[in-house]
Scaffold this active site. Sequence first.
Site, PDB file in Angstrom:
ATOM      1  N   HIS A 188     115.555  45.501 -43.221  1.00 59.45           N
ATOM      2  CA  HIS A 188     114.533  46.208 -43.994  1.00 59.45           C
ATOM      3  C   HIS A 188     114.168  45.444 -45.269  1.00 59.45           C
ATOM      4  CE1 HIS A 188     112.135  49.810 -43.928  1.00 59.45           C
ATOM      5  NE2 HIS A 188     112.337  49.986 -45.227  1.00 59.45           N
TER       6      HIS A 188
ATOM      7  N   TYR B 162     106.142  48.429 -54.403  1.00 59.52           N
ATOM      8  CA  TYR B 162     106.317  46.980 -54.390  1.00 59.52           C
ATOM      9  C   TYR B 162     105.549  46.285 -55.507  1.00 59.52           C
ATOM     10  CZ  TYR B 162     108.249  48.124 -49.866  1.00 59.52           C
ATOM     11  OH  TYR B 162     109.008  48.684 -48.872  1.00 59.52           O
TER      12      TYR B 162
ATOM     13  N   ARG C  16     109.202  46.870 -39.000  1.00 60.25           N
ATOM     14  CA  ARG C  16     110.494  47.540 -39.067  1.00 60.25           C
ATOM     15  C   ARG C  16     111.339  47.058 -37.890  1.00 60.25           C
ATOM     16  NH1 ARG C  16     106.465  51.460 -39.904  1.00 60.25           N
ATOM     17  NH2 ARG C  16     106.562  52.537 -41.928  1.00 60.25           N
TER      18      ARG C  16
ATOM     19  N   LYS D 193     105.973  54.384 -37.149  1.00 60.73           N
ATOM     20  CA  LYS D 193     106.370  55.749 -37.486  1.00 60.73           C
ATOM     21  C   LYS D 193     105.235  56.716 -37.219  1.00 60.73           C
ATOM     22  CE  LYS D 193     110.030  55.430 -40.958  1.00 60.73           C
ATOM     23  NZ  LYS D 193     110.396  55.766 -42.355  1.00 60.73           N
TER      24      LYS D 193
ATOM     25  N   HIS E  69     102.157  52.282 -43.841  1.00 68.37           N
ATOM     26  CA  HIS E  69     102.534  53.383 -44.724  1.00 68.37           C
ATOM     27  C   HIS E  69     101.537  54.525 -44.594  1.00 68.37           C
ATOM     28  CE1 HIS E  69     104.851  50.482 -47.600  1.00 68.37           C
ATOM     29  NE2 HIS E  69     105.630  50.954 -46.654  1.00 68.37           N
TER      30      HIS E  69
ATOM     31  N   ARG F  49     111.310  43.247 -44.676  1.00 67.68           N
ATOM     32  CA  ARG F  49     110.058  44.008 -44.770  1.00 67.68           C
ATOM     33  C   ARG F  49     109.645  44.150 -46.245  1.00 67.68           C
ATOM     34  NH1 ARG F  49     106.763  48.014 -42.408  1.00 67.68           N
ATOM     35  NH2 ARG F  49     106.673  49.986 -43.541  1.00 67.68           N
TER      36      ARG F  49
END
Length: 313
Positions: free
Chosen positions: A255, A290, A156, A180, A281, A258
């Site tokens: 993004h 995806y 990111r 994150k 994730h 990514r």
Amino acid sequence: MEGKRTLKDSDEIKERYAEQIRAFSLWMKHSGYTEATQKEYLREVLSFLQSLEGSPIEEAGKIGVINFLVSKQKTAGESTRNRSLSAIRSFYSALIDFELATKNPALEVKKSKTEKNKKPVYLEEEELVQSLEYINGRYRNRNIAIFLLMGYCGLRVGEVHRLNLVNFKKTKGAIEVFGKGRKWNEIPLPNVLNDYLIKVLEERLTPYSQKEDAFFVSQKGRRLSIRQIQKIANQTFSAFKEKNPKVTDMNLSCHKLRHSFATMMLKKGNDIRIVKELMGHSSIETTALYTHVNDEQKKNAMASVNIPMEAIG
């Protein structure tokens, strides 16, 4: 009996809910949210608090959250609605952590299915390679390294921004990423990228402060900001689009690099669980988004089906 006074002024809202707003700001910083996300979420929450018209936050409930989201739908799309919902969910999570609330009514509100099932925008592998040719300028090697980390490692923009010298394990051939949820994730590097980062490290600008540990430094000797990284990407994409009509209408950004990485990895047949870990994730459902874009693989799979015409002719 005097009616309840509606809070319309921003200063009045900040004063009325001062403790909750302060707790939310502190919680986001502690949770590792980027500065851009903090500003955006705080703006959304202030709008939500204004809709409460001075009522206690605990009394808002599910209906209060939905009422606010419906009012936004009149002027905004589904993605904006979902962003607002994410901000409110985080807000209540912060209040619960600080014992300023006992429940999170925003968790009872579902996100828009339209946005949830939206196909990610991405570059094909050959397009990703082509885009690198449009990175120019005085700090070309530094900027290429930034692109490679997002497009070939899935970082990111905030993770690139936070990358420090100590996070690059050149002997091991890996980087440690602070992502994150304040989670660390070690990502093995392709040999080419590992060697390139060593080269970029040798060319690294001398920071303004001796204590500056940022891997990517601006020409002013400070950590390269998220906005500066985005500017580098946008300038590259603008030049790339001018020469490539196929991507002219694509909304390309950091993004999307990514997205390109995740799509590329899954197209190569990598286990979705491994891609989930590389992407950082929290849920495999996010990574599964995806898999929807790989129409070519589905076409090839169906082409292998052998229907015996002689049996049905």
